[in-house]
Design a protein around this motif. Structure first.
Motif, PDB file in Angstrom:
ATOM      1  N   LEU A   1      78.042 159.052  17.565  1.00 60.26           N
ATOM      2  CA  LEU A   1      78.627 158.129  16.462  1.00 60.26           C
ATOM      3  C   LEU A   1      80.053 158.252  16.206  1.00 60.26           C
ATOM      4  CD1 LEU A   1      75.756 158.539  13.803  1.00 60.26           C
ATOM      5  CD2 LEU A   1      76.337 156.406  14.902  1.00 60.26           C
ATOM      6  N   ALA A   2      80.427 159.639  16.349  1.00 56.53           N
ATOM      7  CA  ALA A   2      82.083 159.711  16.488  1.00 56.53           C
ATOM      8  C   ALA A   2      82.713 159.152  17.700  1.00 56.53           C
ATOM      9  CB  ALA A   2      82.109 161.345  16.554  1.00 56.53           C
ATOM     10  N   LEU A   3      82.110 158.956  18.765  1.00 53.76           N
ATOM     11  CA  LEU A   3      82.645 158.388  19.738  1.00 53.76           C
ATOM     12  C   LEU A   3      82.778 156.890  19.466  1.00 53.76           C
ATOM     13  CD1 LEU A   3      81.217 160.283  22.868  1.00 53.76           C
ATOM     14  CD2 LEU A   3      83.572 160.090  22.257  1.00 53.76           C
ATOM     15  N   LEU A   4      81.663 156.235  18.960  1.00 51.51           N
ATOM     16  CA  LEU A   4      81.625 155.051  18.598  1.00 51.51           C
ATOM     17  C   LEU A   4      82.785 154.600  17.761  1.00 51.51           C
ATOM     18  CD1 LEU A   4      77.750 154.220  18.379  1.00 51.51           C
ATOM     19  CD2 LEU A   4      79.431 153.201  19.925  1.00 51.51           C
ATOM     20  N   GLY A   5      82.978 155.378  16.631  1.00 47.99           N
ATOM     21  CA  GLY A   5      83.914 155.204  15.662  1.00 47.99           C
ATOM     22  C   GLY A   5      85.252 155.258  16.220  1.00 47.99           C
ATOM     23  N   LEU A   6      85.715 156.200  17.223  1.00 47.62           N
ATOM     24  CA  LEU A   6      86.836 156.121  17.906  1.00 47.62           C
ATOM     25  C   LEU A   6      87.037 154.988  18.680  1.00 47.62           C
ATOM     26  CD1 LEU A   6      89.088 157.973  18.656  1.00 47.62           C
ATOM     27  CD2 LEU A   6      87.832 159.017  20.666  1.00 47.62           C
ATOM     28  N   ALA A   7      85.850 154.555  19.452  1.00 47.52           N
ATOM     29  CA  ALA A   7      86.197 153.458  20.128  1.00 47.52           C
ATOM     30  C   ALA A   7      86.695 152.138  19.256  1.00 47.52           C
ATOM     31  CB  ALA A   7      84.626 152.882  21.135  1.00 47.52           C
ATOM     32  N   GLY A   8      86.115 151.980  17.808  1.00 50.90           N
ATOM     33  CA  GLY A   8      86.139 150.766  17.309  1.00 50.90           C
ATOM     34  C   GLY A   8      87.822 150.881  16.861  1.00 50.90           C
ATOM     35  N   ALA A   9      88.164 152.386  16.637  1.00 50.42           N
ATOM     36  CA  ALA A   9      89.637 152.352  15.973  1.00 50.42           C
ATOM     37  C   ALA A   9      90.634 152.080  17.191  1.00 50.42           C
ATOM     38  CB  ALA A   9      89.836 154.008  15.733  1.00 50.42           C
ATOM     39  N   VAL A  10      90.156 152.332  18.368  1.00 51.27           N
ATOM     40  CA  VAL A  10      91.038 152.091  19.614  1.00 51.27           C
ATOM     41  C   VAL A  10      91.260 150.532  19.794  1.00 51.27           C
ATOM     42  CG1 VAL A  10      91.322 151.969  22.071  1.00 51.27           C
ATOM     43  CG2 VAL A  10      90.654 154.246  20.999  1.00 51.27           C
ATOM     44  N   SER A  11      89.901 149.834  19.401  1.00 50.01           N
ATOM     45  CA  SER A  11      89.806 148.491  19.975  1.00 50.01           C
ATOM     46  C   SER A  11      90.575 147.782  18.734  1.00 50.01           C
ATOM     47  CB  SER A  11      88.441 147.889  19.835  1.00 50.01           C
ATOM     48  OG  SER A  11      87.817 147.873  18.722  1.00 50.01           O
ATOM     49  N   ALA A  12      90.608 148.407  17.162  1.00 46.84           N
ATOM     50  CA  ALA A  12      91.241 147.855  16.540  1.00 46.84           C
ATOM     51  C   ALA A  12      92.763 147.780  16.504  1.00 46.84           C
ATOM     52  CB  ALA A  12      90.969 148.801  14.965  1.00 46.84           C
ATOM     53  N   GLN A  13      93.210 148.561  17.239  1.00 45.29           N
ATOM     54  CA  GLN A  13      94.646 148.682  17.651  1.00 45.29           C
ATOM     55  C   GLN A  13      95.200 147.779  18.868  1.00 45.29           C
ATOM     56  OE1 GLN A  13      96.786 150.489  15.533  1.00 45.29           O
ATOM     57  NE2 GLN A  13      94.923 150.898  14.639  1.00 45.29           N
ATOM     58  N   GLU A  14      94.182 147.007  18.995  1.00 43.72           N
ATOM     59  CA  GLU A  14      94.660 146.075  20.381  1.00 43.72           C
ATOM     60  C   GLU A  14      94.253 144.384  19.792  1.00 43.72           C
ATOM     61  OE1 GLU A  14      93.569 146.607  24.866  1.00 43.72           O
ATOM     62  OE2 GLU A  14      91.936 145.330  24.039  1.00 43.72           O
ATOM     63  N   VAL A  15      95.122 143.702  20.245  1.00 44.07           N
ATOM     64  CA  VAL A  15      94.764 142.296  19.667  1.00 44.07           C
ATOM     65  C   VAL A  15      94.838 141.323  20.965  1.00 44.07           C
ATOM     66  CG1 VAL A  15      95.988 140.315  18.433  1.00 44.07           C
ATOM     67  CG2 VAL A  15      95.956 142.529  17.506  1.00 44.07           C
ATOM     68  N   VAL A  16      94.022 140.475  21.076  1.00 46.44           N
ATOM     69  CA  VAL A  16      93.936 139.661  22.328  1.00 46.44           C
ATOM     70  C   VAL A  16      94.683 138.292  21.847  1.00 46.44           C
ATOM     71  CG1 VAL A  16      92.422 138.310  23.644  1.00 46.44           C
ATOM     72  CG2 VAL A  16      91.504 140.609  23.107  1.00 46.44           C
ATOM     73  N   VAL A  17      95.445 137.942  22.647  1.00 40.94           N
ATOM     74  CA  VAL A  17      96.354 136.734  22.599  1.00 40.94           C
ATOM     75  C   VAL A  17      96.010 135.861  23.836  1.00 40.94           C
ATOM     76  CG1 VAL A  17      98.615 135.680  22.600  1.00 40.94           C
ATOM     77  CG2 VAL A  17      98.149 137.995  21.583  1.00 40.94           C
ATOM     78  N   LYS A  18      95.463 134.728  23.665  1.00 45.08           N
ATOM     79  CA  LYS A  18      95.114 133.821  24.575  1.00 45.08           C
ATOM     80  C   LYS A  18      96.421 132.981  25.002  1.00 45.08           C
ATOM     81  CE  LYS A  18      90.189 133.153  23.433  1.00 45.08           C
ATOM     82  NZ  LYS A  18      89.180 132.021  22.877  1.00 45.08           N
ATOM     83  N   ILE A  19      96.567 132.743  26.316  1.00 44.30           N
ATOM     84  CA  ILE A  19      97.667 132.150  26.779  1.00 44.30           C
ATOM     85  C   ILE A  19      97.202 130.737  27.666  1.00 44.30           C
ATOM     86  CG2 ILE A  19      99.598 131.894  28.351  1.00 44.30           C
ATOM     87  CD1 ILE A  19      99.903 133.867  25.890  1.00 44.30           C
ATOM     88  N   GLY A  20      97.558 129.824  27.196  1.00 46.41           N
ATOM     89  CA  GLY A  20      96.813 128.431  28.031  1.00 46.41           C
ATOM     90  C   GLY A  20      97.668 128.080  29.057  1.00 46.41           C
ATOM     91  N   HIS A  21      97.211 127.283  30.001  1.00 47.58           N
ATOM     92  CA  HIS A  21      97.687 126.787  31.112  1.00 47.58           C
ATOM     93  C   HIS A  21      97.076 125.484  31.431  1.00 47.58           C
ATOM     94  CE1 HIS A  21      97.819 125.737  35.604  1.00 47.58           C
ATOM     95  NE2 HIS A  21      99.088 125.930  35.397  1.00 47.58           N
ATOM     96  N   SER A  22      98.017 124.512  31.598  1.00 44.43           N
ATOM     97  CA  SER A  22      97.421 122.998  31.740  1.00 44.43           C
ATOM     98  C   SER A  22      98.127 122.629  33.042  1.00 44.43           C
ATOM     99  CB  SER A  22      97.687 122.305  30.735  1.00 44.43           C
ATOM    100  OG  SER A  22      97.596 120.664  30.933  1.00 44.43           O
ATOM    101  N   GLY A  23      97.130 122.202  33.975  1.00 44.79           N
ATOM    102  CA  GLY A  23      97.786 121.728  35.197  1.00 44.79           C
ATOM    103  C   GLY A  23      96.675 121.063  36.367  1.00 44.79           C
ATOM    104  N   PRO A  24      97.424 120.475  37.216  1.00 48.01           N
ATOM    105  CA  PRO A  24      96.389 119.816  38.388  1.00 48.01           C
ATOM    106  C   PRO A  24      95.888 120.682  39.220  1.00 48.01           C
ATOM    107  CG  PRO A  24      98.669 119.555  38.970  1.00 48.01           C
ATOM    108  CD  PRO A  24      99.110 120.164  37.853  1.00 48.01           C
ATOM    109  N   LEU A  25      94.775 121.307  38.873  1.00 47.15           N
ATOM    110  CA  LEU A  25      93.825 122.445  39.711  1.00 47.15           C
ATOM    111  C   LEU A  25      92.887 121.524  40.651  1.00 47.15           C
ATOM    112  CD1 LEU A  25      93.244 125.005  36.933  1.00 47.15           C
ATOM    113  CD2 LEU A  25      95.246 124.816  38.600  1.00 47.15           C
TER     114      LEU A  25
END
Length: 374
Positions: free
Chosen positions: A10-34
């Motif tokens: 449980l402590a490890l799970l809590g630690l993992a939650g704390a780490v992920s809470a310190q990371e933010v996902v930013v989506k970057i879009g790309h539009s082009g003729p693929l």
């Protein structure tokens, strides 16, 4: 003992939650003729963004006390305006607030309105002057405009090639028309005579009729406002018809695909203008080319460096603004300056680069080879 293991887990799970809470996902879009005939450019541009994102994720930047993890969301706009608008809405619906692209002017003009209404930042290489004339404050052109590409190709033709009679062909796309008009305007201002202006489409493959017409008018050079999938066959047909005129164009024929499609008809007789300085002579150009080739097993094409720079410019502005709010990031881009691989990005109030060098290329062994920048 089991209780201790459960508490530990449980402590490890809590630690993992704390780490992920310190990371933010930013989506970057790309539009082009693929897909389709311009997919070689679309993939090259996408690779530029991907390379930047992979570098940023390997050494994460911290904004607002949290590490950012960038995620690429790439969509195929098929170089089609309607598809481009659909892609814009799809990216917006998926939570994208930052887009690198589109590539084509015809796609960017209608899509930019959709992005603007949603408050999404856009960094595009699309060159039609109408794009930045719309007044959107969320849009940045990370490249020269048609007025710079077309006019500088005309200046080179007049001053360096000493041409007197030139002709123009455009493919009726937003890009093709725009760059052809700028070439024609500057050609006349530079004292050259425009002996003919013919039209085709970005789907055509037979140019015999219009080339025969221009041959009769004794054009010393033909400026083609359009893309390499037509430019290559056009060069072949010029050779077959015994037309010794040079074939001139903008950035969209400054690609290896031009050499592949045109074969031995594409050489020093073909010249094109591309936004940006000569990559080999840019401070970080050789290093970028080496990284790109190592990652993708091929040389970067026309705008890989510009798309890479567009992503890095976003990240730099996020750090300076200490925010991932697109309005704050955009304001930072407007007031600041970012030195990238292909140039230094400072913008006027319309989102155009204040200084964008243009390089004139020719072809050697099927590859674009730089001649001069100005």
């Amino acid at each position: 003992m089991k209780l201790n293991k459960i508490i530990g887990a449980l402590a490890l799970l809590g630690l993992a939650g704390a780490v992920s809470a310190q990371e933010v996902v930013v989506k970057i879009g790309h539009s082009g003729p693929l897909s389709g005939s311009q997919s070689f450019s679309g993939k090259d541009n996408e690779n530029g963004v991907r390379l930047a994102i992979e570098e940023l994720n390997a050494k994460p930047i911290t904004v607002g006390g949290k590490k950012l993890k960038f995620e690429l969301v790439s969509e195929d706009d098929q170089a089609d305006p309607k598809s481009g608008v659909n892609v814009a809405q799809k990216l917006i619906d998926s939570g994208v607030k930052f887009v690198v692209g589109p590539y084509n002017s015809g796609v960017t003009i209608p899509a930019s309105r959709v992005y603007s209404e949603a408050g999404v930042l856009v960094a595009t290489v699309a060159s039609n002057p109408k794009i930045t004339a719309q007044g959107y404050k969320n849009l940045f052109r990370v490249n020269a405009s048609d007025s710079q590409l077309g006019s500088k190709m005309a200046l080179y033709a007049a001053k360096e090639l000493k041409l007197k009679n030139v002709a123009v062909v455009d493919d009726r796309t937003a890009f093709g028309q725009g760059v052809a008009e700028e070439f024609e305007k500057q050609a006349k201002a530079s004292g050259m005579k425009v002996v003919g202006h013919e039209f085709t489409t970005d789907k055509a493959s037979d140019f015999t009729a219009i080339l025969t017409n221009l041959k009769a008018k004794k054009a010393e050079a033909i400026f083609y406002g359009g893309y390499a999938p037509q430019g290559g066959p056009m060069a072949r047909q010029m050779k077959q018809l015994g037309i010794n005129a040079k074939l001139l164009g903008g950035d969209t024929i400054c690609v290896t695909e031009m050499g592949k499609l045109g074969g031995d008809a594409v050489g020093e007789n073909v010249l094109c203008a591309q936004g940006g300085a000569i990559l080999d002579k840019a401070a970080n150009g050789p290093a970028f080319k080496e990284k790109y080739k190592k990652r993708f097993s091929q040389e970067p094409d026309v705008y890989a460096a510009s798309f890479y720079d567009g992503m890095m410019m976003y990240a730099d502005a996020m750090k300076k603004a200490n925010s991932i709010d697109p309005a704050k990031v955009g304001a930072e881009i407007y007031k600041g300056s970012y030195k990238g691989v292909a140039g230094t990005y400072t913008f006027d109030d319309k989102g155009n680069m204040k200084q964008s060098p243009v390089t004139v290329f020719t072809f050697k062994n099927g590859q674009p080879a730089p001649l001069t920048s100005y």
